[in-house]
Scaffold this motif. Sequence first.
Motif, PDB file in Angstrom:
ATOM      1  N   VAL A  75       0.845  -1.201   0.000  1.00 51.16           N
ATOM      2  CA  VAL A  75       0.000   0.000   0.000  1.00 51.16           C
ATOM      3  C   VAL A  75       0.881   1.253   0.000  1.00 51.16           C
ATOM      4  O   VAL A  75       0.482   2.333   0.413  1.00 51.16           O
ATOM      5  CB  VAL A  75      -0.992  -0.001   1.199  1.00 51.16           C
ATOM      6  CG1 VAL A  75      -2.021  -1.086   1.019  1.00 51.16           C
ATOM      7  CG2 VAL A  75      -0.287  -0.177   2.533  1.00 51.16           C
ATOM      8  N   ASN A  76       2.082   1.052  -0.506  1.00 55.58           N
ATOM      9  CA  ASN A  76       3.102   2.076  -0.665  1.00 55.58           C
ATOM     10  C   ASN A  76       2.919   2.802  -2.000  1.00 55.58           C
ATOM     11  O   ASN A  76       2.208   2.326  -2.875  1.00 55.58           O
ATOM     12  CB  ASN A  76       4.455   1.357  -0.741  1.00 55.58           C
ATOM     13  CG  ASN A  76       5.492   1.937   0.164  1.00 55.58           C
ATOM     14  OD1 ASN A  76       5.197   2.757   1.003  1.00 55.58           O
ATOM     15  ND2 ASN A  76       6.710   1.509  -0.018  1.00 55.58           N
ATOM     16  N   SER A  77       3.653   3.884  -2.187  1.00 55.91           N
ATOM     17  CA  SER A  77       3.636   4.554  -3.493  1.00 55.91           C
ATOM     18  C   SER A  77       4.809   4.105  -4.362  1.00 55.91           C
ATOM     19  O   SER A  77       4.959   4.550  -5.493  1.00 55.91           O
ATOM     20  CB  SER A  77       3.694   6.072  -3.292  1.00 55.91           C
ATOM     21  OG  SER A  77       4.867   6.409  -2.574  1.00 55.91           O
ATOM     22  N   LYS A  78       5.638   3.202  -3.829  1.00 59.24           N
ATOM     23  CA  LYS A  78       6.766   2.684  -4.620  1.00 59.24           C
ATOM     24  C   LYS A  78       6.930   1.190  -4.357  1.00 59.24           C
ATOM     25  O   LYS A  78       6.440   0.676  -3.345  1.00 59.24           O
ATOM     26  CB  LYS A  78       8.056   3.446  -4.273  1.00 59.24           C
ATOM     27  CG  LYS A  78       8.471   3.402  -2.818  1.00 59.24           C
ATOM     28  CD  LYS A  78       9.749   4.222  -2.603  1.00 59.24           C
ATOM     29  CE  LYS A  78      10.299   4.071  -1.191  1.00 59.24           C
ATOM     30  NZ  LYS A  78       9.487   4.727  -0.170  1.00 59.24           N
ATOM     31  N   PRO A  79       7.613   0.477  -5.264  1.00 58.84           N
ATOM     32  CA  PRO A  79       7.777  -0.966  -5.083  1.00 58.84           C
ATOM     33  C   PRO A  79       8.627  -1.286  -3.851  1.00 58.84           C
ATOM     34  O   PRO A  79       9.432  -0.464  -3.399  1.00 58.84           O
ATOM     35  CB  PRO A  79       8.503  -1.427  -6.356  1.00 58.84           C
ATOM     36  CG  PRO A  79       8.331  -0.309  -7.340  1.00 58.84           C
ATOM     37  CD  PRO A  79       8.220   0.936  -6.530  1.00 58.84           C
ATOM     38  N   PHE A  80       8.426  -2.477  -3.297  1.00 61.67           N
ATOM     39  CA  PHE A  80       9.339  -2.986  -2.273  1.00 61.67           C
ATOM     40  C   PHE A  80       9.540  -4.483  -2.454  1.00 61.67           C
ATOM     41  O   PHE A  80       8.750  -5.146  -3.111  1.00 61.67           O
ATOM     42  CB  PHE A  80       8.879  -2.641  -0.851  1.00 61.67           C
ATOM     43  CG  PHE A  80       7.581  -3.255  -0.399  1.00 61.67           C
ATOM     44  CD1 PHE A  80       7.457  -4.623  -0.146  1.00 61.67           C
ATOM     45  CD2 PHE A  80       6.469  -2.452  -0.157  1.00 61.67           C
ATOM     46  CE1 PHE A  80       6.271  -5.172   0.300  1.00 61.67           C
ATOM     47  CE2 PHE A  80       5.263  -2.993   0.293  1.00 61.67           C
ATOM     48  CZ  PHE A  80       5.169  -4.357   0.526  1.00 61.67           C
TER      49      PHE A  80
END
Length: 311
Positions: free
Chosen positions: A161-166
């Motif tokens: 639910v981040n704005s960037k990949p992890f």
Amino acid sequence: MSTHSGAEIESRGGVEVTKDRNGIDQVVLRNQRGASARISLHGGQVLSWKTERGEELLFTSSKAIFTPPKALRGGIPICFPQFGNRGSLEQHGFARNKMWVIEDNPPSLPNFDSNGKSYVDLLLKPSEEDLKLWPHSFEFRLRVSLAADGYLTMISRIRNVNSKPFSFSFAYHTYFSISDISEVRVEGVETLDYLDNLCHKERFTEQGDALTFESEVDRVYLDSSDVVAVLDHERKRTFMIRKEGLPDVEIWFDIVVWNPWEKKSKTMSDLGDEEYKQMLCVDGAAVEKPITLKPGEEWTGRLDLSLVPST
């Protein structure tokens, strides 16, 4: 989405919420034949899995520390977002040391037949403290279910639910209770390549038709089959370990096999000197190829554990 700490739980057969000695909620699942499983909200950790005859199938150390935030030595700790010391976080990540909550109305789980199963849905979200250590926002849903036949299933759903990949690694770090490590063998790993953590992660190929134990073992088997068996000759029983990763089945491959043996056991404060003989860890894991999620993506990993009689 409603969550709570466990004081109230949706009325469902075979599910009970109790408290441990520290006042932490535990969920007890029972089936109609009398088999049971016990899950702590500390770590979302399965602490016990018993047959209908009351026989305990998971190992817990007699020296296990039951006081948070220390993870308990035994049962099935959840390793996330890191396995081992392969990153910047504490050993095996932080999920096993955090307080989870019971989720009343989780998003529906495809291909889950609830008939005859008692189950609980748990949820973990990062705290402000977690985000300082690992700056990625996620929702980790865990369903633990006990079927009418006594099979134990764990389904993990991890959403970005981040704005960037992890990226993360993951394992169900399962401590099986066994009669004697020298009497046990593991089948389903023959001819596989493995990384030996006792030899600087050097890569070898398994030569035997089964893995037996005469000294410390700490290996990550790669590209494993979907079924691995732990045969306990003395108790005439076999644990069957089935794993599944959806939607990307090809990344849900690793099997970690670990037994500390005598020398290492004596260095571990929460394991008895001789207890290595009664335990074997065989983990369904995604270790060697970490899983990467784009914003909004979700990964699902499933572990099915069953017990069958053997000769």
